[in-house]
Design a protein around this motif. Structure first.
Motif, PDB file in Angstrom:
ATOM      1  N   ILE A   1      14.533 -10.091  27.162  1.00  6.04           N
ATOM      2  CA  ILE A   1      14.924  -8.687  27.275  1.00  6.04           C
ATOM      3  C   ILE A   1      16.338  -8.667  27.841  1.00  6.04           C
ATOM      4  CG2 ILE A   1      14.455  -6.489  28.424  1.00  6.04           C
ATOM      5  CD1 ILE A   1      11.466  -7.404  28.513  1.00  6.04           C
ATOM      6  N   GLU A   2      17.282  -8.175  27.061  1.00  6.06           N
ATOM      7  CA  GLU A   2      18.684  -8.132  27.477  1.00  6.06           C
ATOM      8  C   GLU A   2      19.044  -6.806  28.128  1.00  6.06           C
ATOM      9  OE1 GLU A   2      20.714 -10.568  27.612  1.00  6.06           O
ATOM     10  OE2 GLU A   2      19.798 -12.056  26.296  1.00  6.06           O
ATOM     11  N   MET A   3      18.304  -5.757  27.787  1.00  7.05           N
ATOM     12  CA  MET A   3      18.564  -4.451  28.376  1.00  7.05           C
ATOM     13  C   MET A   3      17.328  -3.582  28.233  1.00  7.05           C
ATOM     14  SD  MET A   3      21.193  -2.968  25.442  1.00  7.05           S
ATOM     15  CE  MET A   3      22.254  -4.402  25.409  1.00  7.05           C
ATOM     16  N   LEU A   4      17.096  -2.759  29.237  1.00  8.82           N
ATOM     17  CA  LEU A   4      16.001  -1.792  29.227  1.00  8.82           C
ATOM     18  C   LEU A   4      16.472  -0.601  30.047  1.00  8.82           C
ATOM     19  CD1 LEU A   4      13.061  -0.907  28.657  1.00  8.82           C
ATOM     20  CD2 LEU A   4      12.405  -2.126  30.736  1.00  8.82           C
ATOM     21  N   PHE A   5      16.655   0.521  29.385  1.00  8.17           N
ATOM     22  CA  PHE A   5      17.163   1.716  30.061  1.00  8.17           C
ATOM     23  C   PHE A   5      16.366   2.928  29.628  1.00  8.17           C
ATOM     24  CE2 PHE A   5      20.665  -1.248  30.231  1.00  8.17           C
ATOM     25  CZ  PHE A   5      21.045  -1.145  31.564  1.00  8.17           C
ATOM     26  N   VAL A   6      16.050   3.773  30.608  1.00  4.70           N
ATOM     27  CA  VAL A   6      15.299   4.996  30.372  1.00  4.70           C
ATOM     28  C   VAL A   6      16.120   6.163  30.903  1.00  4.70           C
ATOM     29  CG1 VAL A   6      13.184   6.256  30.962  1.00  4.70           C
ATOM     30  CG2 VAL A   6      13.087   3.787  30.489  1.00  4.70           C
ATOM     31  N   ASP A   7      16.147   7.247  30.150  1.00  2.00           N
ATOM     32  CA  ASP A   7      16.818   8.463  30.581  1.00  2.00           C
ATOM     33  C   ASP A   7      16.308   8.819  31.985  1.00  2.00           C
ATOM     34  OD1 ASP A   7      17.313  11.265  31.062  1.00  2.00           O
ATOM     35  OD2 ASP A   7      17.678  11.501  28.912  1.00  2.00           O
TER      36      ASP A   7
ATOM     37  N   GLU B   1      18.455  -6.888  19.208  1.00  2.00           N
ATOM     38  CA  GLU B   1      17.468  -6.093  18.483  1.00  2.00           C
ATOM     39  C   GLU B   1      17.053  -4.942  19.406  1.00  2.00           C
ATOM     40  OE1 GLU B   1      12.868  -6.781  17.024  1.00  2.00           O
ATOM     41  OE2 GLU B   1      14.170  -8.525  17.275  1.00  2.00           O
ATOM     42  N   ILE B   2      17.265  -3.716  18.967  1.00  2.00           N
ATOM     43  CA  ILE B   2      17.015  -2.536  19.808  1.00  2.00           C
ATOM     44  C   ILE B   2      15.817  -1.751  19.282  1.00  2.00           C
ATOM     45  CG2 ILE B   2      17.942  -0.316  20.605  1.00  2.00           C
ATOM     46  CD1 ILE B   2      19.637  -2.361  21.812  1.00  2.00           C
ATOM     47  N   TRP B   3      14.959  -1.360  20.220  1.00  2.00           N
ATOM     48  CA  TRP B   3      13.834  -0.465  19.935  1.00  2.00           C
ATOM     49  C   TRP B   3      13.986   0.758  20.816  1.00  2.00           C
ATOM     50  CZ3 TRP B   3      10.627  -1.257  15.936  1.00  2.00           C
ATOM     51  CH2 TRP B   3      10.691  -2.523  15.334  1.00  2.00           C
ATOM     52  N   VAL B   4      13.771   1.926  20.233  1.00  2.00           N
ATOM     53  CA  VAL B   4      14.053   3.203  20.883  1.00  2.00           C
ATOM     54  C   VAL B   4      12.767   4.018  20.991  1.00  2.00           C
ATOM     55  CG1 VAL B   4      15.439   5.325  20.723  1.00  2.00           C
ATOM     56  CG2 VAL B   4      16.339   3.172  19.783  1.00  2.00           C
ATOM     57  N   GLU B   5      12.513   4.562  22.171  1.00  2.00           N
ATOM     58  CA  GLU B   5      11.399   5.503  22.300  1.00  2.00           C
ATOM     59  C   GLU B   5      11.956   6.907  22.094  1.00  2.00           C
ATOM     60  OE1 GLU B   5       7.770   6.996  25.124  1.00  2.00           O
ATOM     61  OE2 GLU B   5       8.207   4.869  24.937  1.00  2.00           O
ATOM     62  N   LEU B   6      11.308   7.616  21.166  1.00  2.00           N
ATOM     63  CA  LEU B   6      11.698   8.988  20.843  1.00  2.00           C
ATOM     64  C   LEU B   6      10.634   9.946  21.365  1.00  2.00           C
ATOM     65  CD1 LEU B   6      12.669   8.492  17.077  1.00  2.00           C
ATOM     66  CD2 LEU B   6      14.199   8.427  19.062  1.00  2.00           C
ATOM     67  N   ILE B   7      11.084  11.061  21.923  1.00  2.00           N
ATOM     68  CA  ILE B   7      10.162  12.119  22.330  1.00  2.00           C
ATOM     69  C   ILE B   7       9.847  12.929  21.071  1.00  2.00           C
ATOM     70  CG2 ILE B   7      11.885  13.851  22.976  1.00  2.00           C
ATOM     71  CD1 ILE B   7      10.160  14.172  25.596  1.00  2.00           C
ATOM     72  N   GLY B   8       8.929  13.860  21.152  1.00  2.00           N
ATOM     73  CA  GLY B   8       8.433  14.604  20.000  1.00  2.00           C
ATOM     74  C   GLY B   8       9.483  15.167  19.063  1.00  2.00           C
ATOM     75  N   ASN B   9      10.640  15.573  19.598  1.00  2.00           N
ATOM     76  CA  ASN B   9      11.695  16.148  18.746  1.00  2.00           C
ATOM     77  C   ASN B   9      12.656  15.084  18.209  1.00  2.00           C
ATOM     78  OD1 ASN B   9      13.061  15.447  21.045  1.00  2.00           O
ATOM     79  ND2 ASN B   9      13.898  17.479  21.460  1.00  2.00           N
ATOM     80  N   ASN B  10      12.219  13.818  18.240  1.00  2.00           N
ATOM     81  CA  ASN B  10      13.015  12.676  17.767  1.00  2.00           C
ATOM     82  C   ASN B  10      14.279  12.442  18.582  1.00  2.00           C
ATOM     83  OD1 ASN B  10      11.217  11.784  15.825  1.00  2.00           O
ATOM     84  ND2 ASN B  10      12.058  13.148  14.265  1.00  2.00           N
TER      85      ASN B  10
ATOM     86  N   PRO C   1      16.023  10.342  21.555  1.00  2.00           N
ATOM     87  CA  PRO C   1      15.826   9.112  22.322  1.00  2.00           C
ATOM     88  C   PRO C   1      15.697   9.408  23.822  1.00  2.00           C
ATOM     89  CG  PRO C   1      17.641   8.853  20.776  1.00  2.00           C
ATOM     90  CD  PRO C   1      17.284  10.314  20.792  1.00  2.00           C
ATOM     91  N   ILE C   2      14.720   8.745  24.472  1.00  2.00           N
ATOM     92  CA  ILE C   2      14.562   8.896  25.914  1.00  2.00           C
ATOM     93  C   ILE C   2      14.561   7.537  26.625  1.00  2.00           C
ATOM     94  CG2 ILE C   2      13.446  11.147  25.858  1.00  2.00           C
ATOM     95  CD1 ILE C   2      10.741   9.710  26.089  1.00  2.00           C
TER      96      ILE C   2
ATOM     97  N   ILE D   1      22.368   7.509  27.626  1.00  2.00           N
ATOM     98  CA  ILE D   1      21.207   7.133  28.456  1.00  2.00           C
ATOM     99  C   ILE D   1      21.590   5.960  29.349  1.00  2.00           C
ATOM    100  CG2 ILE D   1      18.920   6.036  28.393  1.00  2.00           C
ATOM    101  CD1 ILE D   1      18.372   7.788  25.868  1.00  2.00           C
ATOM    102  N   TRP D   2      22.239   4.955  28.772  1.00  2.00           N
ATOM    103  CA  TRP D   2      22.667   3.785  29.541  1.00  2.00           C
ATOM    104  C   TRP D   2      23.533   4.232  30.716  1.00  2.00           C
ATOM    105  CZ3 TRP D   2      27.378   2.128  31.080  1.00  2.00           C
ATOM    106  CH2 TRP D   2      27.426   0.866  31.691  1.00  2.00           C
ATOM    107  N   TYR D   3      24.542   5.056  30.431  1.00  2.00           N
ATOM    108  CA  TYR D   3      25.500   5.467  31.458  1.00  2.00           C
ATOM    109  C   TYR D   3      24.810   6.238  32.583  1.00  2.00           C
ATOM    110  CZ  TYR D   3      29.494   7.595  33.715  1.00  2.00           C
ATOM    111  OH  TYR D   3      30.401   7.996  34.650  1.00  2.00           O
ATOM    112  N   ARG D   4      23.991   7.207  32.217  1.00  2.00           N
ATOM    113  CA  ARG D   4      23.321   8.027  33.231  1.00  2.00           C
ATOM    114  C   ARG D   4      22.348   7.199  34.054  1.00  2.00           C
ATOM    115  NH1 ARG D   4      20.547  11.478  30.091  1.00  2.00           N
ATOM    116  NH2 ARG D   4      19.782  12.627  31.884  1.00  2.00           N
ATOM    117  N   ALA D   5      21.626   6.276  33.396  1.00  2.00           N
ATOM    118  CA  ALA D   5      20.680   5.425  34.113  1.00  2.00           C
ATOM    119  C   ALA D   5      21.408   4.475  35.063  1.00  2.00           C
ATOM    120  CB  ALA D   5      19.812   4.645  33.131  1.00  2.00           C
TER     121      ALA D   5
END
Length: 152
Positions: free
Chosen positions: A74-80, A52-61, A63-64, A19-23
């Motif tokens: 906030i040291e990093m914030l990346f979204v697919d 400390e990392i928090w991950v948003e998961l879509i319905g099928n678990n 990561p997005i 996700i990081w790379y593509r973003a």
């Protein structure tokens, strides 16, 4: 199924690096391929374990998106990139706000106008600027802090 935000687990590592790379390839157009590979190596080999990392998961678990914090910064914030513009970044920041309070800070690359606009819309205001990034490279950073008065 509803998305959920969960704490980082090692099993997410490779997907978060992807996700990081593509973003970054999509949003950090000011970086050369060599620059991207330099930072990719850092993310691949430990940067995710330093915060400390928090991950948003879509319905099928799957990561997005993810946010990494060190205290209230906030040291990093990346979204697919496939999920940009769907509120994931804002939900991740709101999650951090609930955990850490409203005195949040973030540095954003000056050349990353999309990210700067995103944080500004959320209510962050510029408090300073540095000529070099955290690795000493010539990518100026804007220092931002959350301003509750301008928050939407």
């Amino acid at each position: 199924m509803q998305n959920k935000i969960v704490n980082y687990e090692e099993m997410y590592h490779d997907r978060l690096v992807n996700i990081w790379y593509r973003a970054v390839c999509q949003t950090h157009t000011f970086l050369t391929e060599q620059d991207i590979q330099y930072y990719h190596n850092m993310v691949q080999n430990g940067a995710l374990k330093e915060v400390e990392i928090w991950v948003e998961l879509i319905g099928n678990n799957e990561p997005i998106g993810f946010v990494g914090v060190d205290g209230t910064k906030i040291e990093m914030l990346f979204v697919d990139p496939d999920y940009h513009g769907q509120g994931i970044g804002s939900r991740l920041i709101k999650h951090i706000e609930k955990l850490k309070g409203t005195n949040l800070k973030v540095d954003v690359n000056e050349q990353n106008e999309g990210a700067h606009a995103f944080y500004k819309r959320y209510g962050f205001v510029q408090t300073g600027r540095s000529e070099l990034d955290g690795s000493g490279r010539p990518f100026p950073l804007l220092h931002l802090e959350l301003n509750k008065q301008t928050r939407h």
